[in-house]
Design a protein around this motif. Structure first.
Motif, PDB file in Angstrom:
ATOM      1  N   GLU A  74     152.279 118.449  43.505  1.00 47.06           N
ATOM      2  CA  GLU A  74     152.707 117.776  42.266  1.00 47.06           C
ATOM      3  C   GLU A  74     152.893 116.281  42.505  1.00 47.06           C
ATOM      4  N   GLU A  75     153.364 115.916  43.697  1.00 47.02           N
ATOM      5  CA  GLU A  75     153.549 114.495  44.023  1.00 47.02           C
ATOM      6  C   GLU A  75     152.205 113.771  44.052  1.00 47.02           C
ATOM      7  N   ALA A  76     151.217 114.399  44.678  1.00 45.41           N
ATOM      8  CA  ALA A  76     149.882 113.787  44.741  1.00 45.41           C
ATOM      9  C   ALA A  76     149.287 113.688  43.349  1.00 45.41           C
ATOM     10  N   ARG A  77     149.453 114.725  42.553  1.00 45.67           N
ATOM     11  CA  ARG A  77     148.944 114.715  41.182  1.00 45.67           C
ATOM     12  C   ARG A  77     149.567 113.553  40.389  1.00 45.67           C
ATOM     13  N   ALA A  78     150.876 113.372  40.527  1.00 49.82           N
ATOM     14  CA  ALA A  78     151.562 112.279  39.818  1.00 49.82           C
ATOM     15  C   ALA A  78     151.100 110.918  40.336  1.00 49.82           C
ATOM     16  N   ASP A 103     136.787 103.623  41.188  1.00 48.63           N
ATOM     17  CA  ASP A 103     135.833 104.108  42.187  1.00 48.63           C
ATOM     18  C   ASP A 103     136.573 104.545  43.450  1.00 48.63           C
ATOM     19  N   ALA A 104     137.486 103.712  43.939  1.00 47.70           N
ATOM     20  CA  ALA A 104     138.257 104.043  45.139  1.00 47.70           C
ATOM     21  C   ALA A 104     139.154 105.256  44.891  1.00 47.70           C
ATOM     22  N   LEU A 105     139.741 105.313  43.719  1.00 48.76           N
ATOM     23  CA  LEU A 105     140.615 106.431  43.368  1.00 48.76           C
ATOM     24  C   LEU A 105     139.833 107.751  43.365  1.00 48.76           C
ATOM     25  N   LEU A 106     138.663 107.764  42.757  1.00 47.89           N
ATOM     26  CA  LEU A 106     137.851 108.987  42.723  1.00 47.89           C
ATOM     27  C   LEU A 106     137.415 109.398  44.124  1.00 47.89           C
ATOM     28  N   ALA A 107     137.109 108.422  44.979  1.00 45.71           N
ATOM     29  CA  ALA A 107     136.752 108.735  46.371  1.00 45.71           C
ATOM     30  C   ALA A 107     137.954 109.345  47.093  1.00 45.71           C
ATOM     31  N   ASP A 108     139.128 108.747  46.927  1.00 49.08           N
ATOM     32  CA  ASP A 108     140.338 109.256  47.581  1.00 49.08           C
ATOM     33  C   ASP A 108     140.691 110.653  47.073  1.00 49.08           C
ATOM     34  N   LEU A 165     135.637 113.579  35.278  1.00 53.74           N
ATOM     35  CA  LEU A 165     135.677 113.982  36.677  1.00 53.74           C
ATOM     36  C   LEU A 165     137.097 113.868  37.215  1.00 53.74           C
ATOM     37  N   PHE A 166     137.775 112.789  36.874  1.00 58.75           N
ATOM     38  CA  PHE A 166     139.158 112.620  37.307  1.00 58.75           C
ATOM     39  C   PHE A 166     140.005 113.814  36.862  1.00 58.75           C
ATOM     40  N   ASP A 167     139.897 114.174  35.590  1.00 57.14           N
ATOM     41  CA  ASP A 167     140.668 115.310  35.079  1.00 57.14           C
ATOM     42  C   ASP A 167     140.308 116.594  35.814  1.00 57.14           C
ATOM     43  N   GLY A 168     139.012 116.808  36.052  1.00 52.73           N
ATOM     44  CA  GLY A 168     138.587 118.008  36.760  1.00 52.73           C
ATOM     45  C   GLY A 168     139.128 118.060  38.175  1.00 52.73           C
ATOM     46  N   LEU A 169     139.107 116.938  38.868  1.00 46.95           N
ATOM     47  CA  LEU A 169     139.624 116.895  40.230  1.00 46.95           C
ATOM     48  C   LEU A 169     141.140 116.993  40.263  1.00 46.95           C
ATOM     49  N   LEU A 170     141.773 116.426  39.258  1.00 49.00           N
ATOM     50  CA  LEU A 170     143.232 116.471  39.199  1.00 49.00           C
ATOM     51  C   LEU A 170     143.714 117.876  38.877  1.00 49.00           C
ATOM     52  N   GLY A 171     142.887 118.632  38.198  1.00 52.43           N
ATOM     53  CA  GLY A 171     143.268 120.004  37.883  1.00 52.43           C
ATOM     54  C   GLY A 171     143.551 120.213  36.416  1.00 52.43           C
ATOM     55  N   GLY A 172     142.962 119.406  35.554  1.00 52.30           N
ATOM     56  CA  GLY A 172     143.121 119.589  34.119  1.00 52.30           C
ATOM     57  C   GLY A 172     143.476 118.293  33.449  1.00 52.30           C
ATOM     58  N   PRO A 173     143.567 118.308  32.134  1.00 49.31           N
ATOM     59  CA  PRO A 173     143.896 117.085  31.411  1.00 49.31           C
ATOM     60  C   PRO A 173     145.294 116.615  31.777  1.00 49.31           C
TER      61      PRO A 173
END
Length: 190
Positions: A74-78, A103-108, A165-173
């Motif tokens: 949850e901390e990483a998600r936030a 770009d850097a955020l999506l890579a991380d 893609l961000f939402d998908g990687l984060l685990g949802g909207p």
């Protein structure tokens, strides 16, 4: 007795054929269904040669299909949600810097979720395309547009598309309705 042996041989052959066909990556319709717009993009890149495109996509499935995405705390998600919001806010002042941050955020984020590490953008997007085919092109557009040769509108559209893609990687909207609505109107977020 002979009939029973023939029936047994045919049954074993049918079962073996079933498992062999099931183990192969699905070509044609299966790959089209799995990859969606990514399938069309790869076919176009191969000049319409569907056989070459399907070989490439099948290879991606072989290399990256068994990848298990690691869950986020949850901390990483936030933390990632805050970084994305910051990138959107930065867009008003500096679209190029906002795209560099996205770009850097999506890579991380993809690295933390278990996708290929390192500097090979193509390998990372290939792996992402196997698991997030509908949204990986947004990441490509952000990566390309961050160089500054895109118009502000193209950069805005790339950032909006990458949000999927961000939402998908984060685990949802994750509050998508708030940040993207303002970018769609061209105002950034505040």
């Amino acid at each position: 007795m002979t009939t029973a042996i023939i029936i047994a041989v045919v049954a074993v052959a049918a079962i073996a054929a079933f498992f062999l066909l099931r183990a192969r990556p699905a070509g044609g319709r299966g790959l089209r269904d799995r990859f969606g717009p990514e399938y069309d993009r790869v076919v176009a890149r191969h000049g319409g040669d569907t056989a070459a495109a399907e070989r490439e996509l099948g290879d991606r499935v072989k290399r990256h299909g068994r990848l298990d995405e690691r869950p986020l705390t949850e901390e990483a998600r936030a933390r990632y949600a805050a970084r994305w919001a910051g990138a959107q806010e930065l867009f008003v002042e500096s679209p190029e810097r906002a795209l560099t941050e996205a770009d850097a955020l999506l890579a991380d984020l993809s690295r933390e979720r278990g996708f290929p590490d390192g500097e090979d953008f193509q390998d990372r997007t290939d792996a992402l395309s196997v698991h997030h085919a509908a949204h990986v092109d947004g990441y490509r557009r952000v990566h390309a547009a961050r160089r500054g040769d895109a118009s502000t509108e193209e950069m805005r559209e790339a950032l909006i598309e990458a949000r999927g893609l961000f939402d998908g990687l984060l685990g949802g909207p994750s509050g998508r309705e708030h940040g993207d609505r303002n970018l769609v109107k061209g105002r950034g977020t505040s």
